[in-house]
Design a protein around this motif. Structure first.
Motif, PDB file in Angstrom:
ATOM      1  N   ILE A  85       0.847  -1.192   0.000  1.00 21.89           N
ATOM      2  CA  ILE A  85       0.000   0.000   0.000  1.00 21.89           C
ATOM      3  C   ILE A  85       0.886   1.245   0.000  1.00 21.89           C
ATOM      4  O   ILE A  85       1.661   1.460   0.940  1.00 21.89           O
ATOM      5  CB  ILE A  85      -0.911   0.018   1.239  1.00 21.89           C
ATOM      6  N   ASN A 117       1.285   5.643  -0.243  1.00 25.89           N
ATOM      7  CA  ASN A 117       0.585   6.894   0.092  1.00 25.89           C
ATOM      8  C   ASN A 117       0.008   6.934   1.504  1.00 25.89           C
ATOM      9  O   ASN A 117      -0.734   7.865   1.835  1.00 25.89           O
ATOM     10  CB  ASN A 117      -0.551   7.186  -0.900  1.00 25.89           C
ATOM     11  N   LEU A 166      -5.366   6.849   4.564  1.00 25.23           N
ATOM     12  CA  LEU A 166      -5.041   6.480   3.185  1.00 25.23           C
ATOM     13  C   LEU A 166      -5.879   7.318   2.222  1.00 25.23           C
ATOM     14  O   LEU A 166      -7.089   7.092   2.098  1.00 25.23           O
ATOM     15  CB  LEU A 166      -5.312   4.990   2.963  1.00 25.23           C
ATOM     16  N   SER A 217      -7.523   8.509  -1.248  1.00 22.07           N
ATOM     17  CA  SER A 217      -7.965   7.720  -2.396  1.00 22.07           C
ATOM     18  C   SER A 217      -7.102   7.968  -3.620  1.00 22.07           C
ATOM     19  O   SER A 217      -7.081   7.153  -4.548  1.00 22.07           O
ATOM     20  CB  SER A 217      -9.424   8.029  -2.714  1.00 22.07           C
ATOM     21  N   SER A 218      -6.394   9.109  -3.642  1.00 20.99           N
ATOM     22  CA  SER A 218      -5.526   9.414  -4.775  1.00 20.99           C
ATOM     23  C   SER A 218      -4.403  10.322  -4.319  1.00 20.99           C
ATOM     24  O   SER A 218      -4.471  10.939  -3.244  1.00 20.99           O
ATOM     25  CB  SER A 218      -6.318  10.087  -5.906  1.00 20.99           C
ATOM     26  N   PRO A 233      -5.042   7.483  -8.770  1.00 25.94           N
ATOM     27  CA  PRO A 233      -5.703   6.661  -7.749  1.00 25.94           C
ATOM     28  C   PRO A 233      -4.701   5.808  -6.972  1.00 25.94           C
ATOM     29  O   PRO A 233      -3.741   5.282  -7.542  1.00 25.94           O
ATOM     30  CB  PRO A 233      -6.654   5.783  -8.576  1.00 25.94           C
ATOM     31  N   THR A 234      -4.924   5.708  -5.679  1.00 25.75           N
ATOM     32  CA  THR A 234      -4.057   4.893  -4.823  1.00 25.75           C
ATOM     33  C   THR A 234      -4.313   3.416  -5.090  1.00 25.75           C
ATOM     34  O   THR A 234      -5.452   2.959  -4.992  1.00 25.75           O
ATOM     35  CB  THR A 234      -4.325   5.201  -3.338  1.00 25.75           C
ATOM     36  N   TYR A 249      -6.729   0.715  -2.978  1.00 26.14           N
ATOM     37  CA  TYR A 249      -7.505   1.524  -2.025  1.00 26.14           C
ATOM     38  C   TYR A 249      -8.817   0.835  -1.657  1.00 26.14           C
ATOM     39  O   TYR A 249      -9.188   0.761  -0.478  1.00 26.14           O
ATOM     40  CB  TYR A 249      -7.769   2.901  -2.627  1.00 26.14           C
ATOM     41  N   ASP A 250      -9.539   0.327  -2.653  1.00 28.83           N
ATOM     42  CA  ASP A 250     -10.848  -0.279  -2.398  1.00 28.83           C
ATOM     43  C   ASP A 250     -10.748  -1.615  -1.673  1.00 28.83           C
ATOM     44  O   ASP A 250     -11.744  -2.121  -1.151  1.00 28.83           O
ATOM     45  CB  ASP A 250     -11.602  -0.469  -3.720  1.00 28.83           C
ATOM     46  N   LYS A 267      -9.432   7.475   3.731  1.00 35.36           N
ATOM     47  CA  LYS A 267      -9.873   6.323   4.517  1.00 35.36           C
ATOM     48  C   LYS A 267      -9.006   6.239   5.776  1.00 35.36           C
ATOM     49  O   LYS A 267      -7.778   6.188   5.695  1.00 35.36           O
ATOM     50  CB  LYS A 267      -9.754   5.046   3.696  1.00 35.36           C
TER      51      LYS A 267
END
Length: 261
Positions: free
Chosen positions: A34, A36, A56, A58-59, A64-65, A68-69, A101
């Motif tokens: 992961i 960022n 975290l 999202s971008s 986009p990270t 993330y989802d 998040k």
């Protein structure tokens, strides 16, 4: 949580390394690292669940990270040297343009919190490697798949204690009832998935640690617990054990008024 602190690396300023956060499924399949993550905090505790938290976005810079989802509850965060954590209840804040998040996780033994553990009323040995089935540690392992026994202090092997009926969760029993009843310290190794136990009365070597304003302590606050000051104590133990036979005044009381003098 047991960690090997010798493996932790430091930069040229003496700061510990920032660990990679490796996202895994519950069955330990790696999803990816992961990026960022910000505001990373790891609160390591020896004999109770440790905690990790981070935010975290999202971008980052419009990109986009990754994953993330997939950063959701019951996923696993593995670090190389700081432990393995199970994510719980991530929360999301967004304003329509940006979304962040907030993630919290607990050391991997937290998964045993949902394992029901039953112990009928009776007297039980803590551990016997030659006959583990009816020991409390062996009974706990029956409901903890994937975990095994690590180090157990020799003095705990063959130590019997009597219980009333216990019907709760395995982690609660190991971190509370077992440690109090057998006077031991239960420790989980998140990498080897082992449960170890140390005798709380064993003598261990100590190292002098000095806290000073010039290196570690930024601010010091000391509060006197005035309501807890006492001048007399009445020590008692199991089976009506007392100190009358060794107390020069022949009673079971110890007096100390030096604070007020």
């Amino acid at each position: 949580m047991y960690l090997d602190y010798k493996k932790i690396q430091f930069d040229k300023f003496g700061r510990p390394e920032v660990p990679n956060l490796i996202l895994q499924t519950k069955d330990r399949r790696t999803i990816g690292i992961i990026p960022n993550a910000i505001n990373l905090t790891i609160d390591v505790k020896f004999s109770e669940p440790s905690e990790i938290s981070f935010d975290l976005p999202s971008s980052s810079d419009g990109i986009p990270t990754p994953f993330y989802d997939q950063v959701v509850g019951h996923k696993i965060i593995r670090t190389e040297n700081y432990g393995v954590f199970q994510l719980m209840k991530p929360s999301i804040k967004g304003d329509g343009l940006e979304e962040i998040k907030s993630v919290t996780g607990y050391s991997i033994e937290k998964e045993l919190e949902g394992k029901k553990f039953f112990l009928e009323e009776g007297t039980f040995n803590f551990w016997n490697p030659a006959d583990p089935d009816d020991t409390v540690l062996g009974r706990a392992l029956e409901v903890c798949p994937g975990w095994s026994v690590g180090y157990v202090a020799p003095s705990l092997i063959g130590r019997y204690r009597t219980f009333d009926q216990y019907d709760d969760y395995a982690l609660t029993f190991l971190y509370n009832n077992a440690m109090e009843t057998y006077r031991c310290v239960v420790v989980f190794d998140p990498y080897k998935l082992t449960i170890s136990a140390y005798d709380a009365d064993d003598e261990v070597s100590t190292l002098p640690i000095y806290l000073g304003f010039d290196n570690l302590v930024e601010e010091l606050s000391v509060d006197e617990l005035t309501d807890e000051l006492v001048t007399a104590m009445n020590p008692t133990g199991a089976d009506d054990l007392d100190i009358r036979a060794v107390n020069p005044i022949g009673t079971n009381w110890i007096y100390d008024i030096s604070y007020f003098i």
